[in-house]
Motif scaffolding. Sequence first.
Motif, PDB file in Angstrom:
ATOM      1  N   LEU A   5      -6.427  -9.304  -1.870  1.00 17.42           N
ATOM      2  CA  LEU A   5      -6.175  -7.874  -1.927  1.00 17.42           C
ATOM      3  C   LEU A   5      -7.485  -7.123  -2.112  1.00 17.42           C
ATOM      4  CD1 LEU A   5      -3.871  -5.807  -1.938  1.00 17.42           C
ATOM      5  CD2 LEU A   5      -3.935  -5.901  -4.421  1.00 17.42           C
ATOM      6  N   THR A   8      -9.260  -6.876   1.100  1.00 22.41           N
ATOM      7  CA  THR A   8      -8.615  -5.921   1.986  1.00 22.41           C
ATOM      8  C   THR A   8      -8.955  -4.499   1.585  1.00 22.41           C
ATOM      9  OG1 THR A   8      -6.836  -7.503   2.216  1.00 22.41           O
ATOM     10  CG2 THR A   8      -6.405  -5.263   2.987  1.00 22.41           C
ATOM     11  N   CYS A   9      -8.940  -4.272   0.248  1.00 21.73           N
ATOM     12  CA  CYS A   9      -9.290  -2.941  -0.242  1.00 21.73           C
ATOM     13  C   CYS A   9     -10.699  -2.579   0.179  1.00 21.73           C
ATOM     14  CB  CYS A   9      -9.188  -2.892  -1.766  1.00 21.73           C
ATOM     15  SG  CYS A   9      -7.496  -2.895  -2.368  1.00 21.73           S
ATOM     16  N   ALA A  12     -10.834  -1.596   3.690  1.00 22.90           N
ATOM     17  CA  ALA A  12     -10.284  -0.260   3.905  1.00 22.90           C
ATOM     18  C   ALA A  12     -11.299   0.810   3.521  1.00 22.90           C
ATOM     19  CB  ALA A  12      -9.016  -0.094   3.068  1.00 22.90           C
ATOM     20  N   LEU A  13     -11.955   0.575   2.417  1.00 22.07           N
ATOM     21  CA  LEU A  13     -12.933   1.553   1.965  1.00 22.07           C
ATOM     22  C   LEU A  13     -14.104   1.645   2.934  1.00 22.07           C
ATOM     23  CD1 LEU A  13     -12.887   0.640  -1.811  1.00 22.07           C
ATOM     24  CD2 LEU A  13     -12.098   2.768  -0.789  1.00 22.07           C
TER      25      LEU A  13
ATOM     26  N   GLU B   3      -7.583   3.826  -6.345  1.00 14.86           N
ATOM     27  CA  GLU B   3      -8.060   2.943  -5.283  1.00 14.86           C
ATOM     28  C   GLU B   3      -6.971   1.941  -4.902  1.00 14.86           C
ATOM     29  OE1 GLU B   3     -11.970   1.260  -5.813  1.00 14.86           O
ATOM     30  OE2 GLU B   3     -11.193  -0.673  -5.175  1.00 14.86           O
ATOM     31  N   CYS B   7      -5.091   1.481  -1.297  1.00 16.37           N
ATOM     32  CA  CYS B   7      -5.022   0.235  -0.548  1.00 16.37           C
ATOM     33  C   CYS B   7      -3.593  -0.101  -0.163  1.00 16.37           C
ATOM     34  CB  CYS B   7      -5.617  -0.904  -1.368  1.00 16.37           C
ATOM     35  SG  CYS B   7      -7.409  -0.789  -1.445  1.00 16.37           S
ATOM     36  N   TRP B  10      -2.604   2.062   2.689  1.00 14.79           N
ATOM     37  CA  TRP B  10      -3.301   1.634   3.914  1.00 14.79           C
ATOM     38  C   TRP B  10      -2.688   0.356   4.471  1.00 14.79           C
ATOM     39  CZ3 TRP B  10      -6.167  -2.607   5.458  1.00 14.79           C
ATOM     40  CH2 TRP B  10      -6.913  -2.414   6.628  1.00 14.79           C
ATOM     41  N   ASN B  11      -2.357  -0.545   3.561  1.00 17.07           N
ATOM     42  CA  ASN B  11      -1.758  -1.798   4.026  1.00 17.07           C
ATOM     43  C   ASN B  11      -0.414  -1.564   4.688  1.00 17.07           C
ATOM     44  OD1 ASN B  11      -3.538  -3.898   3.572  1.00 17.07           O
ATOM     45  ND2 ASN B  11      -3.138  -3.827   1.362  1.00 17.07           N
TER      46      ASN B  11
END
Lengths: 572, 197
Positions: A5, A8-9, A12-13, B3, B7, B10-11
């Motif tokens: 995770l 993935t974060c 995304a950032l 944050e 996420c 976004w996921n």
Amino acid sequence: MRGLLSGTCLAALLAAGLVGAAHSADYAPVTDSRLDNPEPENWLMTRGTYKGWSYSPLDQINTSNVRNLVPVWSVATGVDSGHEAPPIVNNGVMFVSTPYAQVMALDAASGDLLWRYKRKLPEGFSALHNTNRGVALYGDKVYLAGLDAVLVALDARTGKVVWETKVGDWKDGYYMTMAPLVVKGKILVGVAGGEFGVRGFVEAFDAETGKSAWKTYSIPAPGEPGSDTWQKPDTWKTGGASTWMTGNYDVASNTVYWGTGNGSPWFGDQRPGDNLYTSSTLALDGDSGKLIGHFQYQQNEDWDWDAMNAPMLVDFQHNGTTIPGLLTPQRNGYLYWLEREPNGGIKYLNAVAYVPQNVFKSIDATTGRPVIDMDHKPGTGKMAQFCPGLWGGKDWPYESYSPKTGMVYIPANENHCNKFEGKVEERVPGQWWTGVAVPDFHFSVDTKAGFYGEIKTYDVNTGAPGWRQLYSRSMMWGSLLTTGGNLVFGGGTNDREFRAYNASTGEELWHFKTNSGIIAPPSSFAVNGVQYIAVQSGYGVDAAFQEQLLSELVGWQADVPQGGVVWVFAVR
Amino acid sequence: MTERDGCRVWNMKWRRRRMVGGGLALAAGLATGLAPGARAEDPSEMPPQPGDRLVFLTGPKKGTAIKPDDLPLGGPQAQAYPASPEGVLREGSRLNLLIVARFDPAQLAPETLARATDGVVAYSGVCTHQACPVNAWSDEQKMAVCSCHGSTYDLRDGAKLVFGPAPHALAALPLKRADDVLVVADKFTRHVGGEMM
């Protein structure tokens, strides 16, 4: 799961450009004066300075310690094909462009990814070369010449698009691969497409708004000076003279020097006349873009010998006088010494063949115009062999000039030829239109030759040849970088090596085997007092195509692994 | 928004996009021969459909429907676009570019022969390497060649790759003949387009 995770974060950032925002306060805007005199620790444009020397004055890494050079970080670009851009560095922030119109911003010291921009190319889009040769920096923006002939301005801090401007129609064969050139608040670009029957031009855009400021075609329209060199009606409309490499700029005279490509189609008898300004160097007024001078290297071009590389601005000795000069090893296999005249004119002084060439019988000592051996000039229905072949004594990779040694270093190739004849073909917009099909190139090499690729050097003042470095089992497709540490850096060979040579003697002092073949220009920069050498490794486009032909001709390994990586080295 | 929340959102978007924009579109694309991302609303952009005629892109018969005898026996290939029965030329997408060639049926591989009519074969004219037009011809090999990087395809045998950097064969387009002209019999046999683009 938690770790995944997090990753993935982070992705995304990065996609949102949020990580880069942390560097906002630190970003140093690029000004005209900084471009005129870049700080030694920065590499603000594709060849380092407006003079186009591909030279860094940094000397912390030098002949005495380069053996201790080690990689300090690397990053995958995530794409294949030919990586041809130098890392551009501004106060600790690195901007790297890659094939498929991608830009990555990185912390130049740590390698941390700050943001990434990847252009979405139109459906059905294709280009002969999917490469990019670097971004330009100005103010707080990063400028990318999009492969689809769209100029893009990005926010240097976030990677977000500030504006986009269409430069040419990709469906008509226009595309862009060069690094833009910044001249006093304008962003100058040229276009590729010489194999598709485009009409070349250089266009300038306002750096803030993206609005066109001027556009100068490299082929005159009827009635304009030089139009009488296109003797057959309408051939000028599709005559080529693309402008696919970045120009250089003389700040003192406010003159831009820009190279042009081959004529379209390739066979001169289909477009009778000298065909100005194909295979030429153009001199353009830095404010208006007005054409104020030119030099054409060969008339009625037939050999695909583009004159795409702008000459380096080098002052040299000539007949006992220091000349404000232009120095350029051309694809036609000759090294030219030219003079920058005060009015923008370009005066021929001298030329020597830096590789064997069988097309020019002689060169007129006053005008520089070659006398052509017609036995080696292909035509429509006329087969002829010529050497060097269409990839030339050198292709686009940059030569380098070191003011420390007074020498020019040329990445060259010899012992290769082409043999072909032309056909009259119907032009389809956006499609190959040279008059000869790729299978009919008849590329050949001298199989008994002891070498093919090489580095050749010359004293710019005396013209005397210096040391040579010969590659017995590889062509040379790598741009060179010289440094204040009296070093020459370059890759270019099919063995994936990145090398450092003593600039005075040619002795190889260091090498490192990278992930792929290196055809990109190295650059050098410093952060917090530490000098770095940076280069992208990523084989592809013409080097890979030629390598595949050589695998059949002389048994070289066709599979040079592809996939881009940015490498950064320092002495430890 | 934290944050972590960002996420999660976004996921979710990513998952939804994968299902709708990626998964379903891809499935639809495979079913219709439509390349992922291609727009199907505009008939000029739609991929070749059964019943479409093939129309010359170049040459003295440019713009006319192709008859088998129009094509030289043994190559080279002609470039074409599909046209709907209503006459809409599907040139709105470069991905619809076709190449067509006529051979002695005895020279065709069995699968190729099954898709041919009167010895005429049709393929996507878009190179599977970087999407350049496959518009060149090798007289020596009697094969079609991409002008960008030399990928060479044997049109007599499923347009399989025999040289160059392309990853795989061109998509084939089954043909039939109706009213003496070439007509599309079925959709593309595989994905059309280049890598990475």
